[in-house]
Design a protein around this motif. Structure first.
Motif, mmCIF file in Angstrom:
data_model
loop_
_atom_site.group_PDB
_atom_site.id
_atom_site.type_symbol
_atom_site.label_atom_id
_atom_site.label_comp_id
_atom_site.label_asym_id
_atom_site.label_seq_id
_atom_site.Cartn_x
_atom_site.Cartn_y
_atom_site.Cartn_z
ATOM 1 N N ASN A 1 11.928 7.943 -0.486
ATOM 2 C CA ASN A 1 12.452 8.191 -1.821
ATOM 3 C C ASN A 1 12.628 9.689 -2.078
ATOM 4 N N GLU A 2 11.664 10.470 -1.558
ATOM 5 C CA GLU A 2 11.751 11.926 -1.748
ATOM 6 C C GLU A 2 12.944 12.509 -0.987
ATOM 7 N N ASN B 1 3.421 9.717 7.216
ATOM 8 C CA ASN B 1 3.206 8.986 5.950
ATOM 9 C C ASN B 1 4.273 7.927 5.691
ATOM 10 N N LEU C 1 11.607 13.161 -11.636
ATOM 11 C CA LEU C 1 12.902 12.851 -11.040
ATOM 12 C C LEU C 1 13.861 12.413 -12.141
ATOM 13 N N PRO C 2 15.147 12.760 -11.967
ATOM 14 C CA PRO C 2 16.111 12.341 -12.982
ATOM 15 C C PRO C 2 16.137 10.817 -13.109
ATOM 16 N N LEU D 1 5.999 6.656 -8.155
ATOM 17 C CA LEU D 1 5.065 7.555 -7.466
ATOM 18 C C LEU D 1 5.751 8.829 -7.007
ATOM 19 N N SER D 2 7.012 8.746 -6.547
ATOM 20 C CA SER D 2 7.639 10.007 -6.142
ATOM 21 C C SER D 2 7.983 10.841 -7.355
ATOM 22 N N VAL E 1 7.507 5.755 -0.081
ATOM 23 C CA VAL E 1 7.501 6.867 -1.051
ATOM 24 C C VAL E 1 8.161 8.134 -0.466
ATOM 25 N N LYS F 1 4.734 12.603 -8.336
ATOM 26 C CA LYS F 1 4.516 13.749 -7.435
ATOM 27 C C LYS F 1 5.410 14.930 -7.836
ATOM 28 N N GLU G 1 16.061 11.732 -2.905
ATOM 29 C CA GLU G 1 16.181 12.599 -4.074
ATOM 30 C C GLU G 1 16.735 13.971 -3.691
ATOM 31 N N ARG H 1 -2.773 0.466 -4.177
ATOM 32 C CA ARG H 1 -2.724 -0.847 -3.517
ATOM 33 C C ARG H 1 -2.447 -1.895 -4.568
ATOM 34 N N VAL I 1 0.878 -1.171 0.000
ATOM 35 C CA VAL I 1 0.000 0.000 0.000
ATOM 36 C C VAL I 1 0.914 1.220 0.000
ATOM 37 N N TYR I 2 0.783 2.043 -1.018
ATOM 38 C CA TYR I 2 1.605 3.239 -1.118
ATOM 39 C C TYR I 2 0.706 4.461 -1.067
ATOM 40 N N VAL I 3 1.146 5.478 -0.321
ATOM 41 C CA VAL I 3 0.378 6.715 -0.234
ATOM 42 C C VAL I 3 1.302 7.872 -0.550
ATOM 43 N N THR I 4 0.841 8.775 -1.396
ATOM 44 C CA THR I 4 1.600 10.001 -1.596
ATOM 45 C C THR I 4 0.641 11.179 -1.684
ATOM 46 N N TYR I 5 1.061 12.297 -1.081
ATOM 47 C CA TYR I 5 0.259 13.522 -1.092
ATOM 48 C C TYR I 5 0.834 14.432 -2.166
ATOM 49 N N PRO J 1 7.654 2.900 -5.550
ATOM 50 C CA PRO J 1 8.063 4.122 -4.830
ATOM 51 C C PRO J 1 8.720 5.143 -5.749
ATOM 52 N N LEU J 2 9.522 4.656 -6.707
ATOM 53 C CA LEU J 2 10.212 5.558 -7.620
ATOM 54 C C LEU J 2 9.209 6.226 -8.572
ATOM 55 N N TYR K 1 1.157 -0.969 6.551
ATOM 56 C CA TYR K 1 2.130 -1.188 5.477
ATOM 57 C C TYR K 1 3.222 -0.132 5.553
ATOM 58 N N ARG L 1 22.578 13.165 -10.755
ATOM 59 C CA ARG L 1 22.415 13.960 -11.974
ATOM 60 C C ARG L 1 23.769 14.358 -12.539
ATOM 61 N N ASN M 1 5.454 2.523 3.989
ATOM 62 C CA ASN M 1 5.267 3.365 2.798
ATOM 63 C C ASN M 1 6.591 4.055 2.470
#
Lengths: 156, 104
Positions: B74-75, B53, A144-145, A131-132, B71, A135, B78, A109, A7-11, A128-129, B67, B86, B69
């Motif tokens: 990852n940010e 989150n 993202l690069p 989705l980020s 994500v 965003k 980056e 999901r 389950v991944y969530v991103t705002y 994850p890559l 779960y 880069r 998360n």
């Protein structure tokens, strides 16, 4: 449906309409989803294909549209192209796009993945890559690069 | 981003993330098993992780499953690592151009 494997969530500072568009239109997906297009008419029951933007014969993932409620919910079956008609090899991906304050909460999901499969290990690195980068693209105009180019597949 | 670092600045919460990383999608009861923490403490740590989150949840019937998360992590990567990556990619493509003798 079995319990989700991931389950991944991103705002995302965006609108549900833009997030929907970014998931379903090739001109967006190619920029953050390693030069791929998600090709479908997005009607329930229709096929969809995750294919290379420049060469539609290169299909990595395929399946059917199970639910489609633009711009809020999209449910897809997800498998290797040769396994589309084998229900036991189909996993399932659900995208929920909800307004959250002035932003959007995107929940992805992924369920019914075969334990120990290459698909399971591949997507646990991929989502994850992707989705980020999605965003980042929607918030800054640039992904993202390294997420815009097709990746060369490592030998199996 | 402050919430992420605050959430990660606690060994018990990192331990909970380790347990989800090893076995994703656990209920509160499953996460409590074998831990030297009260159920109440685990619930509190999970709420902080969810607030940052770093943990996402899904309902299955009456159960709430947790779960990891990755994500937001990852940010973070980056923000400080991506730039160097880069530069490395740019240096590589310059090297490639030089070796191939192209002006472009």
């Amino acid at each position: 449906m079995s319990k989700p494997s991931f389950v991944y969530v991103t705002y995302i500072e965006s609108t549900p309409e833009k997030v929907w568009q970014a998931l379903t239109e090739g001109t967006f997906t190619r920029r953050y989803w390693v030069n791929h297009r998600n090709a479908s008419d997005w009607q329930v029951g229709s096929p969809w294909r995750h294919e290379d933007f420049d060469d539609a014969s290169l299909v990595d993932i395929a399946g059917h549209v199970v639910e489609s409620v633009p711009p809020h919910r999209l449910v897809l079956t997800w498998s290797l192209p040769q396994d589309v008609d084998k229900p036991d090899k189909n996993s399932r991906v659900t995208f929920d796009i909800e307004p959250y304050g002035g932003a959007v909460r995107l929940t992805v999901r992924h369920s019914d993945l075969e334990p120990g499969s290459a698909m399971l290990s591949g997507i646990s690195r991929g989502w994850p890559l992707v989705l980020s980068s999605l965003k980042t693209l929607l918030e800054t105009g640039e992904p993202l690069p390294g997420t815009s180019e097709r990746m060369t597949r490592p030998p199996e | 981003m402050d919430a992420i670092f605050r959430a990660l600045a606690d060994a018990s919460r990192r331990q909970l993330l380790d347990r989800l990383h090893a076995n994703n999608g656990q209920s509160l009861g499953e996460l409590c098993e074998g831990l030297a923490m009260t159920r109440q403490a685990v619930a509190k740590h999970l709420a902080i992780l969810e607030g940052a989150n770093l943990v996402a949840s899904a309902r299955r019937g009456r159960e709430k499953l947790h779960y990891i998360n990755p994500v937001p992590i990852n940010e973070i990567a980056e923000r400080w690592i991506g730039k160097y990556e880069r530069h490395r990619l740019k240096a590589l493509s310059e090297l490639k151009r030089a070796l191939e003798g192209s002006d472009e």
